[in-house]
Design a protein around this motif. Structure first.
Motif, short mmCIF file in Angstrom:
data_model
loop_
_atom_site.label_atom_id
_atom_site.label_comp_id
_atom_site.label_asym_id
_atom_site.label_seq_id
_atom_site.Cartn_x
_atom_site.Cartn_y
_atom_site.Cartn_z
N ASP A 81 0.82 -1.22 0.00
CA ASP A 81 0.00 0.00 0.00
C ASP A 81 0.85 1.27 0.00
OD1 ASP A 81 -2.05 -1.82 0.23
OD2 ASP A 81 -2.49 -1.37 2.33
N HIS A 84 1.83 2.68 -3.47
CA HIS A 84 0.84 2.85 -4.53
C HIS A 84 0.91 4.22 -5.19
CE1 HIS A 84 -2.08 -0.53 -3.01
NE2 HIS A 84 -0.93 -0.99 -3.47
N SER A 88 2.18 4.96 -9.00
CA SER A 88 1.18 5.47 -9.94
C SER A 88 1.64 6.78 -10.56
CB SER A 88 -0.16 5.69 -9.21
OG SER A 88 -0.68 4.49 -8.73
N CYS A 100 -4.43 0.55 -10.27
CA CYS A 100 -3.72 0.50 -8.99
C CYS A 100 -4.52 -0.30 -7.98
CB CYS A 100 -3.47 1.91 -8.46
SG CYS A 100 -2.58 1.96 -6.89
N GLU A 101 -3.87 -1.24 -7.33
CA GLU A 101 -4.53 -2.00 -6.27
C GLU A 101 -5.09 -1.04 -5.21
OE1 GLU A 101 -5.68 -4.58 -4.79
OE2 GLU A 101 -5.37 -5.99 -6.42
#
Length: 358
Positions: A81, A84, A88, A100-101
């Motif tokens: 996390d 991210h 990105s 994106c997760e």
């Protein structure tokens, strides 16, 4: 056998850890309109093993080198996390689209800054709230949008189970780890309130918003006993509907997730399964129009593959975006932070007023 379209999105996956192994590599291989063009990780042993298993066109140990590949169309961010937002941002700066997760980030400021980057780039960023591609929940959303009329109230629950890993260890392949893997500073599980909210709360809030629209205020309380955490969250939606969300980790029973939704011209009752069953939600829709219950079969339960196909449809053919966009990702982060603030203060918190990090 999977039949591939002639035109396919060339995708690079950043991160070769468990979520990529369990979901994203398989999605790229099976998606009708996408292909696994590249994989990237700093762990050379993971890259070599995943490369041999899934057969990408190219492999990279350096993210910037993958982003410099002129044939690459889009990147799936499948990292921890904490990475991210920066991952990105770099992809967008390189002219690549991003899937994106979830969660998009861990603070209001970083996701708001990322939104500005998305707007300036002219590229698409979709957040990996894959439950939006659960066909059962899609049909429920369609009924809410087209037939239900005014929404009265939503009750939704997401309860992880003490037996979850017994189940997932039986149905998932053995994950491959590496001592070379890049890890965030500190232990993400050191603060279980934050860890559980980011891992599970993001799903609950996004599902509520997917069905009922924007959340403007939350009033939350948290009960902690015998190592379990239970958030009860009263929600005010912008359309005036009432909501009650239950996030509990972990219940002493099987996985327990679902919702009840009451409206002017009907109701919805749904049971959702552990996502690694790849089984769509059982959704019963009652329509006052014919006084009859309807249940879609929803046989295709590969939410991650369907998510990628929807992403590719938007990029290749200009189809309307079906997934969660940057604003949805920000709203989810705001809702989680507002919940933490409400628990701490004992008072309702408006999402527009929150700042800082979870």
């Amino acid at each position: 056998m999977n039949v591939k379209d002639d035109r396919r999105l060339k995708v690079g996956v950043l991160g070769c850890g468990p979520i990529a192994q369990f979901a994203h590599f398989d999605s790229c291989i099976k998606a009708r309109n996408a292909e696994l063009h590249a994989i990237c990780d700093v762990a050379s042993d993971l890259v070599n093993r995943m490369g041999a298993t899934y057969g990408p066109t190219r492999t990279f140990l350096d993210y910037d080198r993958m982003l410099a590949d002129p044939e690459l169309d889009a990147v799936i961010i499948a990292t921890s996390d904490a990475f991210h937002v920066e991952a990105s941002r770099r992809a967008l700066a390189a002219g690549k689209h991003v899937l994106c997760e979830k969660p998009l980030g861990v603070s209001v400021e970083e996701v708001e800054d990322l939104a500005a980057t998305v707007r300036d780039s002219g590229k698409i960023l979709q957040v990996g709230h894959m439950k939006r591609f659960d066909i059962g929940l899609e049909r429920a959303r369609d009924f809410v949008r087209d037939e239900m009329g005014q929404i009265l109230a939503l009750k939704a629950w997401y309860c992880d189970s003490t037996h979850r890993y017994t189940v997932t260890d039986a149905v998932q392949p053995m994950p491959i780890f590496s001592k070379e893997a890049l890890k965030p500073a500190g232990n993400p599980k050191a603060d279980l309130r934050q860890y559980y909210m980011l891992a599970h709360g993001s799903h609950l809030f996004d599902t509520a918003r997917f069905l009922c629209g924007d959340i403007v205020e939350v009033s939350a309380r948290l009960t902690e006993k015998f190592g379990a955490y239970s958030w009860f969250i009263d929600v005010e939606f912008a359309n005036g509907a009432a909501g009650h969300l239950d996030l509990t980790v972990a219940v002493r029973m099987d996985w327990h997730e679902g919702l009840q939704l009451y409206g002017e011209h009907g109701s919805v009752i749904a049971k959702t399964y552990n996502p690694w069953y790849f089984k769509s939600s059982e959704v019963d829709i009652f329509s006052e129009r014919d006084a009859t219950w309807h249940r879609p079969l929803a046989a295709d339960g590969h939410f991650y593959r369907r998510q990628l196909e929807g992403f590719a449809d938007t990029l290749l053919d200009g189809a309307p975006m079906r997934g969660a966009d940057i604003d949805d990702g920000i709203a989810s982060v705001r809702a989680m932070i507002a919940t933490a603030r409400s628990v701490a203060s004992g008072k309702p918190v408006r999402l527009a007023d929150v700042e800082g990090r979870l």
